[in-house]
Enzyme design. Structure first.
Site, mmCIF file in Angstrom:
data_model
loop_
_atom_site.group_PDB
_atom_site.id
_atom_site.type_symbol
_atom_site.label_atom_id
_atom_site.label_comp_id
_atom_site.label_asym_id
_atom_site.label_seq_id
_atom_site.Cartn_x
_atom_site.Cartn_y
_atom_site.Cartn_z
ATOM 1 N N LYS A 57 0.770 -1.173 -0.003
ATOM 2 C CA LYS A 57 0.103 -0.072 -0.096
ATOM 3 C C LYS A 57 0.924 1.233 0.144
ATOM 4 C CE LYS A 57 -4.188 1.223 2.466
ATOM 5 N NZ LYS A 57 -4.812 0.984 3.831
HETATM 6 C C1 E4P Z 1 -8.206 1.367 4.416
HETATM 7 O O1 E4P Z 1 -7.496 1.090 3.373
HETATM 8 C C2 E4P Z 1 -7.786 2.774 4.946
HETATM 9 O O2 E4P Z 1 -6.710 3.144 5.324
HETATM 10 C C3 E4P Z 1 -9.077 3.012 5.842
HETATM 11 O O3 E4P Z 1 -10.232 2.668 5.374
HETATM 12 C C4 E4P Z 1 -9.383 4.555 6.408
HETATM 13 O O4 E4P Z 1 -10.223 4.334 7.344
HETATM 14 P P1 E4P Z 1 -10.626 5.819 8.273
HETATM 15 O O5 E4P Z 1 -10.999 6.929 7.325
HETATM 16 O O6 E4P Z 1 -11.687 5.180 9.018
HETATM 17 O O7 E4P Z 1 -9.362 5.619 9.077
#
Ligand code: E4P
Length: 218
Positions: free
Chosen positions: A83
Site C-alpha cells: 500500500k
Molecule cells: C483502508 O485502506 C483505509 O486506510 C481505511 O479505510 C481508512 O479508514 P478511516 O478513514 O476510517 O481511518
C-alpha cells in the site's frame, strides 16, 4: 463485490473468515498502532488466516525508502499487497512493482483525477476514502461513481476499493455503483446483518415453534 476487512485485529478477522465473508484485509499505520502489534508479526498472521490480498502500508514518503520497505513487506507472504500513498513518489513505487506483476494498493485518494493517475501507474487497487470526504462535507459516494465512469470509459483494470467506510449505506451504494471491493470495519460488517423485521420475525417463529410441542431430529 468483494469484502475486505479494515482492521489489524486477528480476533475480529477470524469470526468473519468463519462466516465466509472475508476476501481480503486492509491495514494502515493507524490500525497497526491500534493493534499494538509488530507490523511483520501481525501481517504474517493475517496472511496465514486469509486467502486474499492483505494490504500492508509503507511508512516512508520517499521513493528509495519506499522501495526498500516494500521489499521487506512483500517478503512476509505471497498475498501481501503493498500500500502506497497517492503522491508522485508513491505512484513511482506503484509503477516499479506493478511492472513486476506485484499487487499494489494506492491509498489516500480523494479525487477522480488522482484515481486516473493511479490507474495509469498500474495500481491493482485504488482506495478512495469516502468517510473522510463525508466528514468535510463532500459527497464521498459521488467520487466512487466518477471513478467507475472513468475506469469503464478506458477499460482500466484497476479495481475500485472503497475505503473509509463508516456505515451500511456506504456498502450498499458501493455495490449499486459497481465498486469492485469495499473495505469494511468489522463492526460495520456486523451491522449489515441487522434488520428489525428479521429480529421480530425470528422471535415469532421461535415462540410459535415452542407451541407446536414438536422437535426436529435427524
Ligand atoms: C483502508 O485502506 C483505509 O486506510 C481505511 O479505510 C481508512 O479508514 P478511516 O478513514 O476510517 O481511518
Amino acid at each position: 463485490m468483494k469484502f475486505f476487512i479494515d482492521t489489524a485485529e486477528i480476533d475480529e478477522i477470524r469470526p468473519l473468515v468463519d462466516l465466509g465473508l472475508v476476501d481480503g484485509v486492509t491495514t494502515n499505520p493507524s490500525l497497526i498502532l491500534k493493534s499494538g502489534r509488530d507490523i511483520f508479526e501481525v501481517t504474517k498472521e493475517i496472511c496465514d488466516l486469509v486467502d486474499g490480498p492483505v494490504s500492508a502500508e509503507v511508512a516512508a514518503t520517499d521513493y528509495a525508502t519506499m522501495v526498500k520497505e516494500a521489499a521487506a513487506l512483500y517478503d512476509i507472504a505471497e498475498n501481501v499487497c503493498l500500500k502506497v500513498p497517492l503522491t508522485p513518489d508513491g505512484l513511482k513505487t506503484c509503477k516499479h512493482f506493478s511492472d513486476q506483476g506485484k499487487m499494489v494498493n494506492v491509498t489516500l485518494c480523494f479525487s477522480a483525477s488522482q484515481a486516473l493517475l493511479a490507474a495509469k501507474a498500474g495500481a491493482t487497487f485504488i482506495s478512495p476514502f469516502v468517510g473522510r470526504l463525508d466528514d468535510v462535507a463532500h459527497n464521498g459516494m459521488s467520487l466512487i461513481q466518477d471513478i467507475r465512469t472513468i475506469y469503464d470509459n478506458y477499460n482500466f483494470d484497476t479495481q475500485i476499493l472503497v475505503a473509509s467506510t463508516r456505515h451500511n449505506l456506504h456498502i450498499l451504494e458501493s455495490a449499486l455503483i459497481g465498486a469492485d471491493v469495499a473495505t469494511i470495519p468489522p463492526k460495520v460488517v456486523h451491522q449489515l446483518f441487522k434488520h428489525p423485521l428479521t429480529d421480530s420475525g425470528l422471535a415469532a417463529f421461535v415462540e410459535d415453534w415452542k407451541k407446536t410441542g414438536q422437535t426436529i431430529s435427524g
